[in-house]
Motif scaffolding. Structure first.
Motif, PDB file in Angstrom:
ATOM      1  N   TYR A   1      14.196  10.128   0.519  1.00  0.00           N
ATOM      2  CA  TYR A   1      13.206  10.288   1.578  1.00  0.00           C
ATOM      3  C   TYR A   1      11.808  10.176   0.954  1.00  0.00           C
ATOM      4  CZ  TYR A   1      17.224  12.390   3.974  1.00  0.00           C
ATOM      5  OH  TYR A   1      18.464  12.621   4.515  1.00  0.00           O
ATOM      6  N   ALA A   2      10.850   9.753   1.743  1.00  0.00           N
ATOM      7  CA  ALA A   2       9.463   9.643   1.276  1.00  0.00           C
ATOM      8  C   ALA A   2       8.547  10.248   2.327  1.00  0.00           C
ATOM      9  CB  ALA A   2       9.088   8.186   1.004  1.00  0.00           C
ATOM     10  N   ILE A   3       7.618  11.099   1.889  1.00  0.00           N
ATOM     11  CA  ILE A   3       6.706  11.793   2.800  1.00  0.00           C
ATOM     12  C   ILE A   3       5.300  11.741   2.221  1.00  0.00           C
ATOM     13  CG2 ILE A   3       8.461  13.328   3.744  1.00  0.00           C
ATOM     14  CD1 ILE A   3       7.563  15.480   1.828  1.00  0.00           C
ATOM     15  N   GLY A   4       4.320  11.936   3.077  1.00  0.00           N
ATOM     16  CA  GLY A   4       2.937  12.007   2.630  1.00  0.00           C
ATOM     17  C   GLY A   4       2.289  10.654   2.436  1.00  0.00           C
TER      18      GLY A   4
ATOM     19  N   VAL B   1       5.561   5.056   7.913  1.00  0.00           N
ATOM     20  CA  VAL B   1       6.692   4.927   8.837  1.00  0.00           C
ATOM     21  C   VAL B   1       6.635   3.545   9.478  1.00  0.00           C
ATOM     22  CG1 VAL B   1       7.827   5.852  10.878  1.00  0.00           C
ATOM     23  CG2 VAL B   1       6.716   7.398   9.254  1.00  0.00           C
ATOM     24  N   GLN B   2       7.726   2.804   9.366  1.00  0.00           N
ATOM     25  CA  GLN B   2       7.774   1.435   9.873  1.00  0.00           C
ATOM     26  C   GLN B   2       7.994   1.455  11.382  1.00  0.00           C
ATOM     27  OE1 GLN B   2      11.038  -1.034   8.504  1.00  0.00           O
ATOM     28  NE2 GLN B   2       9.646  -2.730   8.117  1.00  0.00           N
ATOM     29  N   ASN B   3       7.058   0.870  12.116  1.00  0.00           N
ATOM     30  CA  ASN B   3       7.149   0.793  13.581  1.00  0.00           C
ATOM     31  C   ASN B   3       7.469  -0.644  13.995  1.00  0.00           C
ATOM     32  OD1 ASN B   3       6.481   3.531  14.172  1.00  0.00           O
ATOM     33  ND2 ASN B   3       4.367   3.076  13.629  1.00  0.00           N
ATOM     34  N   ASN B   4       8.684  -1.070  13.761  1.00  0.00           N
ATOM     35  CA  ASN B   4       9.086  -2.442  14.117  1.00  0.00           C
ATOM     36  C   ASN B   4      10.010  -2.392  15.325  1.00  0.00           C
ATOM     37  OD1 ASN B   4      11.028  -1.106  12.680  1.00  0.00           O
ATOM     38  ND2 ASN B   4      11.656  -2.870  11.463  1.00  0.00           N
ATOM     39  N   VAL B   5       9.414  -2.051  16.466  1.00  0.00           N
ATOM     40  CA  VAL B   5      10.202  -1.918  17.685  1.00  0.00           C
ATOM     41  C   VAL B   5      10.834  -3.252  18.069  1.00  0.00           C
ATOM     42  CG1 VAL B   5      10.133  -1.224  20.104  1.00  0.00           C
ATOM     43  CG2 VAL B   5       8.686  -0.068  18.447  1.00  0.00           C
ATOM     44  N   ALA B   6      10.062  -4.333  17.985  1.00  0.00           N
ATOM     45  CA  ALA B   6      10.571  -5.635  18.412  1.00  0.00           C
ATOM     46  C   ALA B   6      11.721  -6.111  17.528  1.00  0.00           C
ATOM     47  CB  ALA B   6       9.445  -6.661  18.402  1.00  0.00           C
ATOM     48  N   ASP B   7      11.692  -5.779  16.242  1.00  0.00           N
ATOM     49  CA  ASP B   7      12.760  -6.213  15.339  1.00  0.00           C
ATOM     50  C   ASP B   7      14.098  -5.577  15.679  1.00  0.00           C
ATOM     51  OD1 ASP B   7      10.908  -7.733  14.077  1.00  0.00           O
ATOM     52  OD2 ASP B   7      10.590  -6.375  12.395  1.00  0.00           O
ATOM     53  N   HIS B   8      14.064  -4.451  16.371  1.00  0.00           N
ATOM     54  CA  HIS B   8      15.300  -3.776  16.761  1.00  0.00           C
ATOM     55  C   HIS B   8      15.742  -4.158  18.171  1.00  0.00           C
ATOM     56  CE1 HIS B   8      14.241  -1.346  13.285  1.00  0.00           C
ATOM     57  NE2 HIS B   8      15.442  -0.834  13.317  1.00  0.00           N
ATOM     58  N   LEU B   9      15.108  -5.188  18.723  1.00  0.00           N
ATOM     59  CA  LEU B   9      15.451  -5.583  20.084  1.00  0.00           C
ATOM     60  C   LEU B   9      16.923  -5.981  20.198  1.00  0.00           C
ATOM     61  CD1 LEU B   9      14.732  -6.405  22.994  1.00  0.00           C
ATOM     62  CD2 LEU B   9      14.026  -8.626  22.107  1.00  0.00           C
ATOM     63  N   VAL B  10      17.384  -6.819  19.254  1.00  0.00           N
ATOM     64  CA  VAL B  10      18.778  -7.261  19.300  1.00  0.00           C
ATOM     65  C   VAL B  10      19.717  -6.075  19.164  1.00  0.00           C
ATOM     66  CG1 VAL B  10      20.504  -8.721  18.179  1.00  0.00           C
ATOM     67  CG2 VAL B  10      18.137  -9.517  18.385  1.00  0.00           C
ATOM     68  N   HIS B  11      19.335  -5.096  18.339  1.00  0.00           N
ATOM     69  CA  HIS B  11      20.174  -3.904  18.174  1.00  0.00           C
ATOM     70  C   HIS B  11      20.293  -3.148  19.492  1.00  0.00           C
ATOM     71  CE1 HIS B  11      21.828  -0.238  16.464  1.00  0.00           C
ATOM     72  NE2 HIS B  11      20.842   0.431  17.043  1.00  0.00           N
TER      73      HIS B  11
ATOM     74  N   HIS C   1       0.805  -1.219   0.000  1.00  0.00           N
ATOM     75  CA  HIS C   1       0.000   0.000   0.000  1.00  0.00           C
ATOM     76  C   HIS C   1       0.841   1.274   0.000  1.00  0.00           C
ATOM     77  CE1 HIS C   1      -3.549  -2.465   0.689  1.00  0.00           C
ATOM     78  NE2 HIS C   1      -2.935  -3.039   1.711  1.00  0.00           N
ATOM     79  N   ALA C   2       2.079   1.212   0.484  1.00  0.00           N
ATOM     80  CA  ALA C   2       2.895   2.423   0.570  1.00  0.00           C
ATOM     81  C   ALA C   2       4.363   2.031   0.700  1.00  0.00           C
ATOM     82  CB  ALA C   2       2.464   3.286   1.762  1.00  0.00           C
ATOM     83  N   LEU C   3       5.242   2.993   0.430  1.00  0.00           N
ATOM     84  CA  LEU C   3       6.679   2.791   0.607  1.00  0.00           C
ATOM     85  C   LEU C   3       7.016   2.896   2.088  1.00  0.00           C
ATOM     86  CD1 LEU C   3       8.033   4.995  -2.338  1.00  0.00           C
ATOM     87  CD2 LEU C   3       7.866   2.498  -2.273  1.00  0.00           C
ATOM     88  N   GLU C   4       7.819   1.974   2.578  1.00  0.00           N
ATOM     89  CA  GLU C   4       8.161   1.963   3.993  1.00  0.00           C
ATOM     90  C   GLU C   4       9.415   2.808   4.234  1.00  0.00           C
ATOM     91  OE1 GLU C   4       8.566  -2.104   5.137  1.00  0.00           O
ATOM     92  OE2 GLU C   4       6.412  -2.356   5.484  1.00  0.00           O
ATOM     93  N   THR C   5       9.373   3.614   5.275  1.00  0.00           N
ATOM     94  CA  THR C   5      10.507   4.439   5.680  1.00  0.00           C
ATOM     95  C   THR C   5      10.831   4.162   7.137  1.00  0.00           C
ATOM     96  OG1 THR C   5       9.211   6.339   6.465  1.00  0.00           O
ATOM     97  CG2 THR C   5       9.700   6.233   4.097  1.00  0.00           C
ATOM     98  N   ASP C   6      12.026   4.604   7.559  1.00  0.00           N
ATOM     99  CA  ASP C   6      12.340   4.540   8.982  1.00  0.00           C
ATOM    100  C   ASP C   6      11.830   5.802   9.650  1.00  0.00           C
ATOM    101  OD1 ASP C   6      14.063   6.513   8.192  1.00  0.00           O
ATOM    102  OD2 ASP C   6      15.901   5.407   8.618  1.00  0.00           O
ATOM    103  N   THR C   7      12.134   5.968  10.906  1.00  0.00           N
ATOM    104  CA  THR C   7      11.611   7.118  11.644  1.00  0.00           C
ATOM    105  C   THR C   7      12.273   8.436  11.255  1.00  0.00           C
ATOM    106  OG1 THR C   7      13.159   6.580  13.434  1.00  0.00           O
ATOM    107  CG2 THR C   7      10.913   5.746  13.628  1.00  0.00           C
ATOM    108  N   HIS C   8      13.315   8.376  10.438  1.00  0.00           N
ATOM    109  CA  HIS C   8      13.916   9.597   9.887  1.00  0.00           C
ATOM    110  C   HIS C   8      13.403   9.872   8.484  1.00  0.00           C
ATOM    111  CE1 HIS C   8      16.955  10.792  12.910  1.00  0.00           C
ATOM    112  NE2 HIS C   8      16.918   9.518  13.249  1.00  0.00           N
ATOM    113  N   LEU C   9      12.347   9.151   8.072  1.00  0.00           N
ATOM    114  CA  LEU C   9      11.681   9.300   6.773  1.00  0.00           C
ATOM    115  C   LEU C   9      12.577   8.903   5.611  1.00  0.00           C
ATOM    116  CD1 LEU C   9       9.754  12.668   7.315  1.00  0.00           C
ATOM    117  CD2 LEU C   9       9.118  10.346   7.983  1.00  0.00           C
ATOM    118  N   ARG C  10      13.624   8.114   5.877  1.00  0.00           N
ATOM    119  CA  ARG C  10      14.485   7.604   4.818  1.00  0.00           C
ATOM    120  C   ARG C  10      13.896   6.317   4.257  1.00  0.00           C
ATOM    121  NH1 ARG C  10      19.773   7.831   8.550  1.00  0.00           N
ATOM    122  NH2 ARG C  10      18.282   6.611   9.772  1.00  0.00           N
TER     123      ARG C  10
END
Length: 690
Positions: free
Chosen positions: A475-478, A483-493, A456-465
Motif C-alpha cells: 500500500y502507498a499513502i501520503g 490515487v488513479q482516477n481512470n473511470v473511463a478505463d474501467h468502462l468495459v469492466h 511524480h508519484a506512485l499510482e494506487t487504486d482506490t483501495h490504496l494498493r
C-alpha cells in the motif's frame, strides 16, 4: 383564669415577636418563629400575674442573642472598609500561597519519585536468529525474521507469529495508521531514517524562533510502543516484490553502510516526497524546508546574515544584499515562511540589532502563477497579496526562476506587453519551495513495475494498493502516492458484468436509464471521488443521449465517463490527505484481521479481499488555512474568511488541537507565551537530538 392569662400573654408575645421581625428576610422570620415555638412556653413563668405587663420572660436566657438579632436597629460596626479590604486581601493571598505551595511541594514529590536508585536491567531471553540472522534473497543479505526485542515481554512473544506489517516512514500517514491500528492483530515494524514525527504545518514558525523545534517533534518510539510495535532507524532502499523482502540500509559507527532484508506480509509506503527542482540550476545555493535539519540551517543562516550586516567593514551594497531574503514558490509553505520571517524582522530585530538593519531589510516572493496561494479562493489570494503589499513584502507573479547563483537570482517575468524579460535580484538567502517530486526509493519501485508511468508519484487504486504489485501486499499513502482516477478505463469492466448477465457483447450493448443507474452505483463504489459528479443521473443520461433513443450505446457511455474522469483532480499533497489515508488504511487492516479466521476456514486466500472487507478510500477536504503575517486566511469548502489577530488565534487553536500529543500541546502553549513575554528566540544556536 390562668389559661386565659396564658393565652393572652402568648398572643401578646407572638405579636411582639412578629413586630420585631418585620425588618428581617422572610426565611429568617420563619426560622426564628420555629425556634420560639420549640422553646416556648418558659417553665419559670407559667402563671404570670394578670396585672403585670406581658413580656418575653425567660426567652433571652434560653436564646440570649435573639433579642439583638430580631431588633430593627442596625448592628454596630467596629470595622471600617479599609480594615475589611485588607482582611480579605490577606485572606485570599494566604489561601493562594497555601495552594501554590502545596502544588509546588506535590510537584517536587512527583519529581523525586521519577528517579530510580535500583538497577533496571535483568536477564532477557533473545532468540539466536535475532543475533545471527540467516542470509538469503537475491543479494544474499541477512534476513531479519526475528528482532532483538521480540521476546522482551510476553505480549511481544505472542505477536511474533502474527502477520508481519512493515511501515516505511514516520510522517502523517504512518502515525495516523499506527494510532488507528489494533495492537494485537499484527507484528508491526516501522522503518524510518528519523526517529521523530514532525508537525510540518508549524515548521515555518520554528525557523525564526516563534516555536522551539522540540515543540513540533514527537519521538516516534512512543507512538510505536502504543501499537506494541518495533522501530528501526534505517533507510528503505529497495523492495523484492516476488519474495516480499524490503531491503534496508543503516550506517554503523564507522560510517559504513550495512544492508539487510526485512520480510513482510503487508508493506505500507509512507516515505513522503522531496522538493521538485524543476530543472533549475544552482539549487545548491538554496535552502529547503522539509525537516528539522532544514529549519536549523535556515535559522542559523538568517542570524549569520544579520550579524555580518552589523560589521563596520560591510559596505552598503553588501548589507542590502545580505538583508535581501527571497522565497521561490507562492504556496502555503513559502507564504507562511515569508510572513513569519517578516514578523521577526519587523518586531524583534530592533531589540538586539542596529535600527539601520530594519530599514534595509527586504523580503521577496517569486510565484510562477498569477496569484500566490493559487489553490485557495481567489478572494483570499488577493487579500494575502494586499496584506503583503501593506507589509512591503514584494510579490513577483508570473515569474520563473532560471538560475540561482551564490549572490543573486536570475528569473524571467512577463512585462506589460506580454514579452518575457530576464531580471536579476540580489539576495543573501533563498528558500526553494516549489512543489514535490518522487524520492529515489519510489523511483526504484516504479522502475520494477511497468504500469507505474507517473513520474511524480506512485499510482494506487482506490483501495490504496500499489498498482502492479501483488494484490493486497503493498500500500502507498501520503505524498509518495496518487490515487488513479481512470473511470473511463474501467468502462468495459463495468459493462462486461452487465452484458454477461444478459448474454450480450459489451461494445454492442445499449443500456437503459435503469441500467445506467446500476452502472453509476458501481462507479461510485469503485471511485468514491466521482460521487459529486454523479448526483443528477437523469440529466447526465439526457445530456449524452445524442440520438434521443432512450438508451446509451458504448460510445455515448464512454464519452460520459471520460468527461467525469477529466473533472476528477489529483488529491492534494497535504498533511490532511496523508492523515485520512492513514486512518482509512488502519481501519481496513483491522477489518482484514478480524475477517482472516473466517477466510482461512473457508480457504479464501485469493481474490479482491480488500474490496470484500472494506469500502474504497474517499477523501474529504476539511479546508485550508494559512498564516500571512499577524493575519490568517481560511478556506473551508466555500466558506472563506480572513482576519487579523482573532483569525491568528483561531489558526493557532486549530493546529493546537491537531497536535499529536499532550506533551507537544503544552510546549506549543509555552512557546507562544514566551514569544509574548520575551520575544522570539532567534539568537539561540542549538541542535536538537531525539
Amino acid at each position: 383564669m390562668h389559661n386565659g392569662s396564658f393565652k393572652s400573654s402568648a398572643l401578646f408575645q407572638k405579636t411582639t415577636l412578629a413586630r420585631r421581625t418585620q425588618g428581617l428576610a422572610p426565611h429568617s422570620r420563619v426560622l426564628i418563629r420555629r425556634s420560639v415555638r420549640t422553646l416556648w412556653p418558659p417553665k419559670q413563668n407559667l402563671h404570670p400575674c394578670p396585672t403585670s405587663k406581658p413580656a418575653i420572660i425567660g426567652f433571652p436566657r434560653i436564646f440570649p442573642t435573639l433579642g439583638r438579632e430580631i431588633s430593627t436597629k442596625a448592628l454596630p460596626s467596629h470595622r471600617g472598609p479599609v480594615f475589611r479590604f485588607f482582611y480579605r486581601f490577606f485572606a485570599y493571598a494566604g489561601g493562594f500561597i497555601l495552594v501554590s505551595g502545596g502544588l509546588v511541594i506535590a510537584f517536587f514529590l512527583y519529581d523525586a519519585s521519577t528517579y530510580r536508585e535500583d538497577l533496571t536491567f535483568s536477564d532477557i531471553p533473545v532468540s539466536e536468529s535475532a543475533l545471527k540472522p540467516k542470509r538469503g534473497g537475491p543479494k544474499d543479505l541477512p534476513i531479519a525474521d526475528v528482532l532483538v526485542d521480540d521476546d522482551d515481554c510476553p505480549e511481544n512473544s505472542r505477536l511474533k507469529d502474527k502477520p508481519k506489517l512493515v511501515i516505511v516512514g514516520s510522517g502523517w500517514g504512518s502515525v495516523a495508521l499506527l494510532k488507528t491500528l489494533n495492537p494485537n492483530d499484527y507484528h508491526v515494524t516501522v522503518v524510518s531514517p528519523v526517529n521523530y514525527f514532525l508537525f510540518t504545518p508549524m515548521l515555518p514558525s520554528a525557523t525564526v524562533g516563534t516555536l522551539e523545534l522540540r515543540s513540533l517533534a514527537e519521538p516516534v518510539r512512543r507512538i510505536v510502543q502504543r501499537a506494541k510495535g518495533h522501530f528501526l532507524k534505517a533507510t528503505a532502499v529497495d523492495v523484492e516484490l516476488s519474495e516480499k523482502l524490503l531491503e534496508v540500509a543503516e550506517t554503523d559507527s564507522n560510517g559504513k553502510k550495512r544492508h539487510f532484508y526485512l520480510p513482510y506480509d503487508k508493506l505500507v509506503l509512507g516515505v513522503g516526497s522531496k522538493t521538485n527542482p524543476h530543472g533549475v540550476k544552482g539549487l545548491e545555493n538554496c535552502y529547503f524546508l522539509k525537516d528539522i535539519e532544514d529549519a536549523q540551517k535556515i535559522k542559523n543562516r538568517v542570524l549569520q546574515n544579520l550579524e555580518h550586516a552589523c560589521l563596520p567593514v560591510t559596505t552598503d551594497e553588501e548589507r542590502r544584499r545580505l538583508l535581501s531574503f527571497v522565497v521561490s514558490g507562492g504556496g502555503p509553505t513559502g507564504v507562511e515562511f515569508a510572513a513569519e520571517l517578516f514578523d521577526m524582522l519587523n518586531e524583534d530585530l530592533g531589540r538586539s540589532f542596529p535600527k539601520i538593519l530594519r530599514n534595509e531589510v527586504s523580503v521577496h516572493v517569486i510565484q510562477s502563477r498569477g496569484h500566490i496561494l493559487n489553490t485557495y479562493d481567489e478572494a483570499l489570494s488577493i487579500f494575502a497579496e494586499q496584506r503583503f503589499a501593506h507589509e512591503q513584502i514584494e510579490v513577483l507573479t508570473n515569474s520563473r526562476v532560471k538560475e540561482v547563483q551564490k549572490d543573486k537570482i536570475l528569473f524571467t517575468q512577463k512585462d506589460e506587453k506580454g514579452e518575457t524579460v530576464t531580471k536579476e535580484l540580489p539576495m543573501g538567502f533563498c528558500l526553494w519551495s516549489t512543489g514535490v517530486s518522487q524520492t529515489d526509493f519510489c523511483k526504484r519501485i516504479a522502475e520494477k513495475i511497468e504500469v507505474q508511468t507517473n513520474r511524480h508519484a506512485l499510482e494506487t487504486d482506490t483501495h490504496l494498493r500499489l498498482n502492479g504489485a501483488p494484490l493486497g501486499s503493498i500500500y502507498a499513502i501520503g505524498d509518495c502516492s496518487t490515487v488513479q482516477n481512470n473511470v473511463a478505463d474501467h468502462l468495459v469492466h463495468f459493462l462486461r458484468n452487465l452484458a454477461y448477465e444478459r448474454g450480450k457483447d459489451p461494445e454492442k450493448m445499449h443500456i437503459t436509464f435503469k441500467q445506467w443507474r446500476e452502472v453509476a452505483q458501481k462507479v461510485k463504489k469503485r471511485f468514491p471521488q466521482a460521487s459529486d459528479h454523479l448526483r443528477r443521473l437523469d440529466k447526465l443520461f439526457e445530456q449524452y443521449d445524442h440520438d434521443n433513443s432512450g438508451t446509451l450505446d458504448f460510445g455515448e457511455l464512454r464519452e460520459l465517463l471520460i468527461q467525469i474522469d477529466n473533472k476528477l483532480t489529483s488529491l492534494p499533497a497535504t498533511a490532511q490527505r496523508a492523515h485520512q489515508q492513514g486512518k482509512y488504511l488502519g481501519r481496513k487492516l483491522n477489518k482484514l484481521a478480524q475477517a482472516a479466521p473466517g477466510m482461512a476456514a473457508n480457504d479464501m486466500d485469493y481474490g479482491d479481499l480488500d474490496e470484500a472487507a472494506y469500502k474504497a478510500f474517499e477523501y474529504h477536504h476539511m479546508g485550508s488555512l494559512a498564516y500571512i503575517g499577524n493575519s490568517a486566511i481560511f478556506d473551508f469548502n466555500g466558506l472563506n474568511f480572513s482576519g487579523g489577530l482573532l483569525a491568528v488565534y483561531l489558526w493557532r487553536s486549530i493546529y493546537f488541537a491537531q497536535s499529536v500529543s499532550f506533551r507537544t500541546r503544552v510546549l506549543l502553549a509555552m512557546d507562544w507565551g514566551k514569544r509574548a513575554l520575551f520575544g522570539r528566540g532567534k539568537l539561540n544556536h542549538w541542535v536538537l537530538k531525539i
